[in-house]
Design a protein around this motif. Structure first.
Motif, PDB file in Angstrom:
ATOM      1  N   PRO A  22      42.209  32.711  51.331  1.00 43.92           N
ATOM      2  CA  PRO A  22      41.681  31.700  52.108  1.00 43.92           C
ATOM      3  C   PRO A  22      40.875  32.117  52.784  1.00 43.92           C
ATOM      4  CG  PRO A  22      44.029  32.397  52.704  1.00 43.92           C
ATOM      5  CD  PRO A  22      43.703  32.817  51.421  1.00 43.92           C
ATOM      6  N   GLU A  23      40.896  33.377  53.446  1.00 43.23           N
ATOM      7  CA  GLU A  23      39.873  33.791  54.358  1.00 43.23           C
ATOM      8  C   GLU A  23      39.440  35.246  54.070  1.00 43.23           C
ATOM      9  OE1 GLU A  23      41.686  33.767  58.404  1.00 43.23           O
ATOM     10  OE2 GLU A  23      42.082  31.583  58.171  1.00 43.23           O
ATOM     11  N   SER A  24      40.043  36.311  54.619  1.00 43.93           N
ATOM     12  CA  SER A  24      39.651  37.505  54.079  1.00 43.93           C
ATOM     13  C   SER A  24      40.816  38.004  53.109  1.00 43.93           C
ATOM     14  CB  SER A  24      39.595  38.370  55.434  1.00 43.93           C
ATOM     15  OG  SER A  24      40.623  38.619  56.057  1.00 43.93           O
ATOM     16  N   CYS A  25      40.287  38.947  52.281  1.00 43.28           N
ATOM     17  CA  CYS A  25      41.294  39.732  51.133  1.00 43.28           C
ATOM     18  C   CYS A  25      42.019  40.802  52.109  1.00 43.28           C
ATOM     19  CB  CYS A  25      40.349  40.282  50.063  1.00 43.28           C
ATOM     20  SG  CYS A  25      41.617  41.027  48.977  1.00 43.28           S
ATOM     21  N   LEU A  26      43.513  40.455  51.821  1.00 38.97           N
ATOM     22  CA  LEU A  26      44.437  41.485  52.210  1.00 38.97           C
ATOM     23  C   LEU A  26      44.417  42.795  51.766  1.00 38.97           C
ATOM     24  CD1 LEU A  26      47.442  39.103  52.847  1.00 38.97           C
ATOM     25  CD2 LEU A  26      45.886  39.765  54.491  1.00 38.97           C
ATOM     26  N   PHE A  27      43.880  42.746  50.471  1.00 41.24           N
ATOM     27  CA  PHE A  27      43.758  44.085  49.937  1.00 41.24           C
ATOM     28  C   PHE A  27      42.414  44.929  50.144  1.00 41.24           C
ATOM     29  CE2 PHE A  27      46.428  41.290  47.414  1.00 41.24           C
ATOM     30  CZ  PHE A  27      47.447  42.367  46.642  1.00 41.24           C
ATOM     31  N   CYS A  28      41.295  44.174  50.372  1.00 39.66           N
ATOM     32  CA  CYS A  28      39.944  44.808  50.601  1.00 39.66           C
ATOM     33  C   CYS A  28      39.673  44.673  52.036  1.00 39.66           C
ATOM     34  CB  CYS A  28      39.054  44.263  49.577  1.00 39.66           C
ATOM     35  SG  CYS A  28      39.696  44.228  47.774  1.00 39.66           S
ATOM     36  N   ASP A  29      40.051  43.782  52.641  1.00 38.33           N
ATOM     37  CA  ASP A  29      39.697  43.815  54.162  1.00 38.33           C
ATOM     38  C   ASP A  29      38.004  43.252  54.235  1.00 38.33           C
ATOM     39  OD1 ASP A  29      42.316  44.488  55.065  1.00 38.33           O
ATOM     40  OD2 ASP A  29      41.593  46.576  55.201  1.00 38.33           O
ATOM     41  N   VAL A  30      37.845  42.285  53.238  1.00 37.71           N
ATOM     42  CA  VAL A  30      36.380  41.629  53.129  1.00 37.71           C
ATOM     43  C   VAL A  30      36.742  40.164  53.190  1.00 37.71           C
ATOM     44  CG1 VAL A  30      35.507  43.854  52.331  1.00 37.71           C
ATOM     45  CG2 VAL A  30      36.236  41.915  50.832  1.00 37.71           C
ATOM     46  N   ALA A  31      35.445  39.532  53.551  1.00 38.03           N
ATOM     47  CA  ALA A  31      35.701  38.008  53.555  1.00 38.03           C
ATOM     48  C   ALA A  31      35.373  37.572  51.893  1.00 38.03           C
ATOM     49  CB  ALA A  31      34.592  37.558  54.706  1.00 38.03           C
ATOM     50  N   ALA A  32      36.195  36.448  51.752  1.00 38.12           N
ATOM     51  CA  ALA A  32      35.978  35.857  50.653  1.00 38.12           C
ATOM     52  C   ALA A  32      34.930  35.025  50.335  1.00 38.12           C
ATOM     53  CB  ALA A  32      37.195  35.211  50.125  1.00 38.12           C
ATOM     54  N   ARG A  33      33.978  35.214  49.164  1.00 40.57           N
ATOM     55  CA  ARG A  33      32.704  34.321  49.032  1.00 40.57           C
ATOM     56  C   ARG A  33      33.342  32.823  48.736  1.00 40.57           C
ATOM     57  NH1 ARG A  33      33.043  37.919  44.479  1.00 40.57           N
ATOM     58  NH2 ARG A  33      33.378  36.687  42.414  1.00 40.57           N
ATOM     59  N   PRO A  34      32.218  32.048  48.696  1.00 36.90           N
ATOM     60  CA  PRO A  34      32.467  30.448  48.877  1.00 36.90           C
ATOM     61  C   PRO A  34      33.144  30.027  47.374  1.00 36.90           C
ATOM     62  CG  PRO A  34      30.546  30.966  50.029  1.00 36.90           C
ATOM     63  CD  PRO A  34      31.006  32.108  49.504  1.00 36.90           C
ATOM     64  N   ALA A  35      32.620  30.541  46.492  1.00 31.21           N
ATOM     65  CA  ALA A  35      33.030  30.165  45.007  1.00 31.21           C
ATOM     66  C   ALA A  35      33.796  31.075  44.371  1.00 31.21           C
ATOM     67  CB  ALA A  35      31.772  29.917  44.162  1.00 31.21           C
ATOM     68  N   ARG A  36      35.143  30.785  43.822  1.00 31.72           N
ATOM     69  CA  ARG A  36      36.190  31.548  43.524  1.00 31.72           C
ATOM     70  C   ARG A  36      35.636  32.035  42.036  1.00 31.72           C
ATOM     71  NH1 ARG A  36      42.226  30.407  41.142  1.00 31.72           N
ATOM     72  NH2 ARG A  36      42.182  32.353  40.239  1.00 31.72           N
ATOM     73  N   PHE A  93      43.844  27.068  43.781  1.00 32.44           N
ATOM     74  CA  PHE A  93      42.623  27.103  43.127  1.00 32.44           C
ATOM     75  C   PHE A  93      41.479  26.647  43.946  1.00 32.44           C
ATOM     76  CE2 PHE A  93      46.466  26.870  40.266  1.00 32.44           C
ATOM     77  CZ  PHE A  93      46.462  27.994  39.398  1.00 32.44           C
ATOM     78  N   HIS A  94      41.734  26.249  45.188  1.00 35.45           N
ATOM     79  CA  HIS A  94      40.399  25.912  46.111  1.00 35.45           C
ATOM     80  C   HIS A  94      39.880  26.865  46.836  1.00 35.45           C
ATOM     81  CE1 HIS A  94      41.014  21.842  44.549  1.00 35.45           C
ATOM     82  NE2 HIS A  94      42.320  21.875  44.907  1.00 35.45           N
ATOM     83  N   TRP A  95      40.614  28.176  46.722  1.00 35.19           N
ATOM     84  CA  TRP A  95      40.303  29.349  47.715  1.00 35.19           C
ATOM     85  C   TRP A  95      39.099  30.057  46.983  1.00 35.19           C
ATOM     86  CZ3 TRP A  95      45.906  31.485  48.583  1.00 35.19           C
ATOM     87  CH2 TRP A  95      46.583  30.620  49.532  1.00 35.19           C
ATOM     88  N   PRO A  96      38.385  30.624  48.109  1.00 38.75           N
ATOM     89  CA  PRO A  96      37.293  31.578  47.307  1.00 38.75           C
ATOM     90  C   PRO A  96      37.675  33.058  47.049  1.00 38.75           C
ATOM     91  CG  PRO A  96      37.171  31.410  49.976  1.00 38.75           C
ATOM     92  CD  PRO A  96      38.430  30.462  49.341  1.00 38.75           C
ATOM     93  N   ALA A  97      36.628  33.555  46.403  1.00 36.85           N
ATOM     94  CA  ALA A  97      37.325  34.964  45.796  1.00 36.85           C
ATOM     95  C   ALA A  97      36.874  35.941  46.506  1.00 36.85           C
ATOM     96  CB  ALA A  97      36.929  34.926  44.309  1.00 36.85           C
ATOM     97  N   CYS A  98      37.614  37.007  46.633  1.00 37.17           N
ATOM     98  CA  CYS A  98      37.052  38.307  47.114  1.00 37.17           C
ATOM     99  C   CYS A  98      35.853  38.814  46.551  1.00 37.17           C
ATOM    100  CB  CYS A  98      38.047  39.357  47.226  1.00 37.17           C
ATOM    101  SG  CYS A  98      37.691  41.110  47.768  1.00 37.17           S
ATOM    102  N   GLU A  99      34.707  39.543  47.046  1.00 35.36           N
ATOM    103  CA  GLU A  99      33.653  40.166  46.558  1.00 35.36           C
ATOM    104  C   GLU A  99      33.987  41.443  45.680  1.00 35.36           C
ATOM    105  OE1 GLU A  99      30.593  39.112  46.264  1.00 35.36           O
ATOM    106  OE2 GLU A  99      30.133  37.565  47.489  1.00 35.36           O
ATOM    107  N   VAL A 100      35.064  41.973  46.183  1.00 40.23           N
ATOM    108  CA  VAL A 100      35.492  43.366  45.528  1.00 40.23           C
ATOM    109  C   VAL A 100      36.437  43.135  44.324  1.00 40.23           C
ATOM    110  CG1 VAL A 100      36.420  45.418  45.937  1.00 40.23           C
ATOM    111  CG2 VAL A 100      35.048  44.517  47.926  1.00 40.23           C
ATOM    112  N   CYS A 101      37.816  42.541  44.687  1.00 39.85           N
ATOM    113  CA  CYS A 101      38.699  42.493  43.467  1.00 39.85           C
ATOM    114  C   CYS A 101      38.896  41.213  42.760  1.00 39.85           C
ATOM    115  CB  CYS A 101      39.821  42.798  44.296  1.00 39.85           C
ATOM    116  SG  CYS A 101      40.779  41.558  45.437  1.00 39.85           S
ATOM    117  N   GLY A 102      38.263  40.130  43.425  1.00 35.34           N
ATOM    118  CA  GLY A 102      38.167  38.875  42.630  1.00 35.34           C
ATOM    119  C   GLY A 102      39.490  38.023  42.966  1.00 35.34           C
ATOM    120  N   ARG A 103      40.576  38.525  43.792  1.00 35.97           N
ATOM    121  CA  ARG A 103      41.428  37.781  44.113  1.00 35.97           C
ATOM    122  C   ARG A 103      40.957  36.441  45.179  1.00 35.97           C
ATOM    123  NH1 ARG A 103      43.460  43.036  44.545  1.00 35.97           N
ATOM    124  NH2 ARG A 103      45.326  43.438  43.373  1.00 35.97           N
TER     125      ARG A 103
END
Length: 270
Positions: A235-249, A222-232
């Protein structure tokens, strides 16, 4: 999470779904699974290309790609960790990183003439010409040494072994701190050439319990940021979308509710 290991040998955890490294095999395996997020786990480029093709065919909404350039016995330990109940698929990389941080791998090979990493010495190359020669390779430390009857693998909660069809040492099990929990490929060994030698033995040991690893990862969900695309959450990049997660989940996809996940023992597939 549901895990499909592309090209995995017999003997990986029973909850892991194995598929051949072909598009037809992977797609058919995924379609047999419940409608849920799926992690496509790979460890070589051929399987990685197939995983990407499968995601193009089926869509990226529920398929995460986890590629790990690791030895097969270490991969088997990671796959066991991924099968822990209640883990979200978005946490797969975090679980893998934590597990691998506590895994030690050693190998005994009959020759080092084709070994590139770690690089053997000229003297070791020359020693490989002797028919009875054998060498111990420590990939983590990057060392190669003459085999003198000791493997040096530390004791651990889980020990996984794999070997060539022809044994490199007569009694491999005598070199282990305790009997192997899993032998990949069974007593006949693996057909795949995991090491550039006609005879080889590979062993991986997990120093800490899987429960510790999973607890560490679960505490950060619950401290991880969220993916810009799917919202998952990731911790770093989204394994579903291959994009970096944004700072706030934002969004509920990354976390889990309920009790702390529990692990199951690594099992061989009968």
């Amino acid at each position: 999470m549901l895990v499909v290991a592309i090209g995995a040998p017999e003997g990986v955890h029973a909850a892991v779904h194995r598929a051949d490294p072909t598009l037809d095999s992977v797609v058919a395996t995924i379609r047999r699974l419940p409608v849920d997020d799926v992690v496509l786990a790979t460890r070589d480029e051929e399987a990685r290309k197939v995983a990407r093709a499968a995601r193009l065919v089926l869509g990226s909404e529920r398929l995460a790609l986890l590629h790990l350039d690791v030895h097969v016995t270490a991969w088997a330990v990671v796959l066991a960790g991924l099968t822990t109940p209640a883990l979200p698929a978005a946490s797969a990389l975090a679980v893998a990183d934590d597990v691998l941080a506590h895994v030690s791998t050693r190998a005994i090979v009959s020759t080092v003439t084709s070994l590139e990493k770690p690089a053997p010495t000229f003297r070791q190359h020359a020693g490989s010409l002797l028919p009875s020669s054998a060498f111990v390779v420590d990939p983590g430390r990057g060392t190669v040494g003459r085999f003198l009857g000791h493997l040096g693998i530390p004791d651990g909660e889980i020990i996984v072994i794999a070997r060539s069809a022809r044994p490199v040492v007569p009694e491999a099990h005598d070199l282990l701190p305790h009997p192997a929990d899993v032998e990949l490929g069974g007593p006949q060994g693996l057909r795949a050439a995991e090491w550039p030698a006609p005879r080889w033995l590979e062993v991986s040991s997990l120093a800490s319990p899987l429960t510790s690893t999973i607890t560490n990862v679960a505490s950060g969900f619950f401290h991880w940021p969220a993916c810009e695309v799917c919202g998952r959450a990731a911790p770093e990049s989204c394994l579903f979308c291959d994009v970096a997660a944004r700072p706030a989940r934002t969004g509920p996809r990354g976390g889990i509710a309920g009790s702390t996940p529990t692990t199951e023992p690594l099992e061989a597939v009968n």
